[in-house]
Design a protein around this motif. Structure first.
Motif, PDB file in Angstrom:
ATOM      1  N   PHE A 161      -8.484  -0.468   1.544  1.00  0.00           N
ATOM      2  CA  PHE A 161      -8.788  -1.286   0.367  1.00  0.00           C
ATOM      3  C   PHE A 161      -7.759  -2.397   0.157  1.00  0.00           C
ATOM      4  O   PHE A 161      -8.121  -3.525  -0.201  1.00  0.00           O
ATOM      5  CB  PHE A 161      -8.826  -0.420  -0.884  1.00  0.00           C
ATOM      6  CG  PHE A 161      -9.979   0.553  -0.930  1.00  0.00           C
ATOM      7  CD1 PHE A 161     -11.264   0.122  -1.246  1.00  0.00           C
ATOM      8  CD2 PHE A 161      -9.782   1.891  -0.642  1.00  0.00           C
ATOM      9  CE1 PHE A 161     -12.326   1.001  -1.295  1.00  0.00           C
ATOM     10  CE2 PHE A 161     -10.842   2.805  -0.681  1.00  0.00           C
ATOM     11  CZ  PHE A 161     -12.117   2.356  -1.004  1.00  0.00           C
ATOM     12  N   PHE A 162      -6.498  -2.083   0.356  1.00  0.00           N
ATOM     13  CA  PHE A 162      -5.440  -3.028   0.015  1.00  0.00           C
ATOM     14  C   PHE A 162      -4.798  -3.715   1.207  1.00  0.00           C
ATOM     15  O   PHE A 162      -3.996  -4.631   1.023  1.00  0.00           O
ATOM     16  CB  PHE A 162      -4.349  -2.298  -0.792  1.00  0.00           C
ATOM     17  CG  PHE A 162      -4.832  -1.696  -2.065  1.00  0.00           C
ATOM     18  CD1 PHE A 162      -5.190  -2.506  -3.135  1.00  0.00           C
ATOM     19  CD2 PHE A 162      -4.960  -0.313  -2.206  1.00  0.00           C
ATOM     20  CE1 PHE A 162      -5.641  -1.952  -4.326  1.00  0.00           C
ATOM     21  CE2 PHE A 162      -5.416   0.248  -3.399  1.00  0.00           C
ATOM     22  CZ  PHE A 162      -5.766  -0.584  -4.452  1.00  0.00           C
ATOM     23  N   GLY A 163      -5.123  -3.264   2.415  1.00  0.00           N
ATOM     24  CA  GLY A 163      -4.501  -3.850   3.590  1.00  0.00           C
ATOM     25  C   GLY A 163      -5.030  -5.249   3.871  1.00  0.00           C
ATOM     26  O   GLY A 163      -6.231  -5.473   3.933  1.00  0.00           O
ATOM     27  N   LEU A 220     -13.449   5.685  -0.236  1.00  0.00           N
ATOM     28  CA  LEU A 220     -13.318   6.010  -1.650  1.00  0.00           C
ATOM     29  C   LEU A 220     -13.259   7.514  -1.870  1.00  0.00           C
ATOM     30  O   LEU A 220     -12.389   8.013  -2.607  1.00  0.00           O
ATOM     31  CB  LEU A 220     -14.503   5.417  -2.427  1.00  0.00           C
ATOM     32  CG  LEU A 220     -14.541   5.709  -3.933  1.00  0.00           C
ATOM     33  CD1 LEU A 220     -13.286   5.194  -4.617  1.00  0.00           C
ATOM     34  CD2 LEU A 220     -15.781   5.109  -4.560  1.00  0.00           C
ATOM     35  N   ILE A 221     -14.156   8.250  -1.231  1.00  0.00           N
ATOM     36  CA  ILE A 221     -14.153   9.715  -1.360  1.00  0.00           C
ATOM     37  C   ILE A 221     -12.860  10.278  -0.784  1.00  0.00           C
ATOM     38  O   ILE A 221     -12.279  11.231  -1.321  1.00  0.00           O
ATOM     39  CB  ILE A 221     -15.381  10.318  -0.664  1.00  0.00           C
ATOM     40  CG1 ILE A 221     -16.659   9.882  -1.385  1.00  0.00           C
ATOM     41  CG2 ILE A 221     -15.293  11.845  -0.641  1.00  0.00           C
ATOM     42  CD1 ILE A 221     -17.933  10.256  -0.656  1.00  0.00           C
ATOM     43  N   GLY A 222     -12.372   9.665   0.303  1.00  0.00           N
ATOM     44  CA  GLY A 222     -11.128  10.120   0.912  1.00  0.00           C
ATOM     45  C   GLY A 222      -9.948  10.008  -0.034  1.00  0.00           C
ATOM     46  O   GLY A 222      -9.098  10.904  -0.098  1.00  0.00           O
ATOM     47  N   THR A 235       0.833  -1.208   0.000  1.00  0.00           N
ATOM     48  CA  THR A 235       0.000   0.000   0.000  1.00  0.00           C
ATOM     49  C   THR A 235       0.864   1.253   0.000  1.00  0.00           C
ATOM     50  O   THR A 235       0.517   2.253  -0.643  1.00  0.00           O
ATOM     51  CB  THR A 235      -0.935   0.017   1.230  1.00  0.00           C
ATOM     52  OG1 THR A 235      -1.720  -1.177   1.238  1.00  0.00           O
ATOM     53  CG2 THR A 235      -1.858   1.220   1.195  1.00  0.00           C
ATOM     54  N   PHE A 236       1.998   1.196   0.692  1.00  0.00           N
ATOM     55  CA  PHE A 236       2.911   2.341   0.694  1.00  0.00           C
ATOM     56  C   PHE A 236       3.420   2.625  -0.717  1.00  0.00           C
ATOM     57  O   PHE A 236       3.500   3.789  -1.142  1.00  0.00           O
ATOM     58  CB  PHE A 236       4.084   2.081   1.637  1.00  0.00           C
ATOM     59  CG  PHE A 236       5.051   3.227   1.729  1.00  0.00           C
ATOM     60  CD1 PHE A 236       4.849   4.262   2.623  1.00  0.00           C
ATOM     61  CD2 PHE A 236       6.167   3.284   0.894  1.00  0.00           C
ATOM     62  CE1 PHE A 236       5.730   5.329   2.709  1.00  0.00           C
ATOM     63  CE2 PHE A 236       7.053   4.342   0.968  1.00  0.00           C
ATOM     64  CZ  PHE A 236       6.833   5.367   1.874  1.00  0.00           C
ATOM     65  N   VAL A 237       3.762   1.569  -1.442  1.00  0.00           N
ATOM     66  CA  VAL A 237       4.250   1.737  -2.821  1.00  0.00           C
ATOM     67  C   VAL A 237       3.154   2.345  -3.697  1.00  0.00           C
ATOM     68  O   VAL A 237       3.405   3.262  -4.502  1.00  0.00           O
ATOM     69  CB  VAL A 237       4.728   0.390  -3.396  1.00  0.00           C
ATOM     70  CG1 VAL A 237       5.027   0.515  -4.889  1.00  0.00           C
ATOM     71  CG2 VAL A 237       5.960  -0.099  -2.651  1.00  0.00           C
TER      72      VAL A 237
END
Length: 237
Positions: free
Chosen positions: A231-233, A173-175, A116-118
């Motif tokens: 989302f990706f965690g 998503l809005i964030g 997620t950092f990438v």
């Protein structure tokens, strides 16, 4: 040795001088931001890996309130405080944020945090480049994104009581959209600040400007990362 730009001397064409001053200033801002992110990451990992998180957990709400106070104080008082004080407050905020963000190392797997950092870094870089090269004035976008940010805060507070998964994902998503937009806006604003003669105002003004710019980009990056992590965690379990 840093170049001092003085448009009155005519040593450099005005447009070229502004561009070079902006480049130097942007480099300072991104260096401060990177240092803040690095400190936060190290503190977060150490807090989680050493078990200090469990000792500090009862203090998390006070720590978050102190963090908010630091951001508001630094933003409101940047013109009146010394550059050294501004730097201390910025790194103090990054340190405290590392303590409170340590929870992500206990909730998500290390691989998903790294991935997620990438993704965050790639999106942040793309929007930073857009903010640098676009000829469009992003002031209107920035105002719209700020209204979106207020909406996210209000919706998040409401959802504490509703605990709605749908609202949770909508906020996430809005964030992502809000902080992507704010990144481009803030980079353009910092670029303009660098081209408007701040490099001629002396070390104090330059350092304070770099710190407040770094704080804005730091907040954009961290919040974008946290939204994407939803989302990706992947869970540690």
């Amino acid at each position: 040795m840093e170049t001092k730009y003085n448009y009155a001397t005519g040593a450099l064409p005005a447009a070229k001088a502004r561009q070079e001053a902006s480049t130097v200033f942007l480099a300072k801002v991104f260096n401060w931001m990177a240092a803040g992110l690095g400190l936060t990451g190290i503190v977060a990992w150490l807090t989680a890996s050493t078990g200090l998180f469990y000792t500090l957990r009862p203090l998390f709400l006070p720590l978050v309130l102190v963090e908010l106070g630091l951001v508001f104080y630094l933003s409101a008082r940047i013109e009146k405080i010394k550059a050294s004080t501004a730097a201390f407050l910025f790194f103090g905020y990054a340190f405290l944020n590392g303590l409170t963000l340590s929870v992500i190392f206990l909730v998500y797997s290390g691989a998903s945090i790294a991935g997620t950092f990438v993704i965050t870094a790639a999106m942040f870089l793309a929007m930073s480049v857009y903010g640098l090269v676009t000829k469009r004035d992003l002031a209107g976008l920035g105002a719209f994104m700020f209204m979106g940010l207020i909406g996210i805060i209000i919706a998040s507070i409401v959802n504490i009581f509703l605990a709605s998964p749908m609202i949770h994902w909508m906020i996430s998503l809005i964030g992502v959209l809000v902080f992507v937009g704010l990144t481009a806006y803030d980079v353009q604003k910092i670029k303009e600040m660098g081209g408007q003669g701040i490099m001629n105002q002396g070390g104090e003004a330059v350092q304070k400007g770099a710190v407040i710019g770094a704080l804005a980009l730091y907040l954009d990056f961290i919040n974008l990362f946290l939204m994407l992590l939803r989302f990706f965690g992947g869970s540690r379990d």
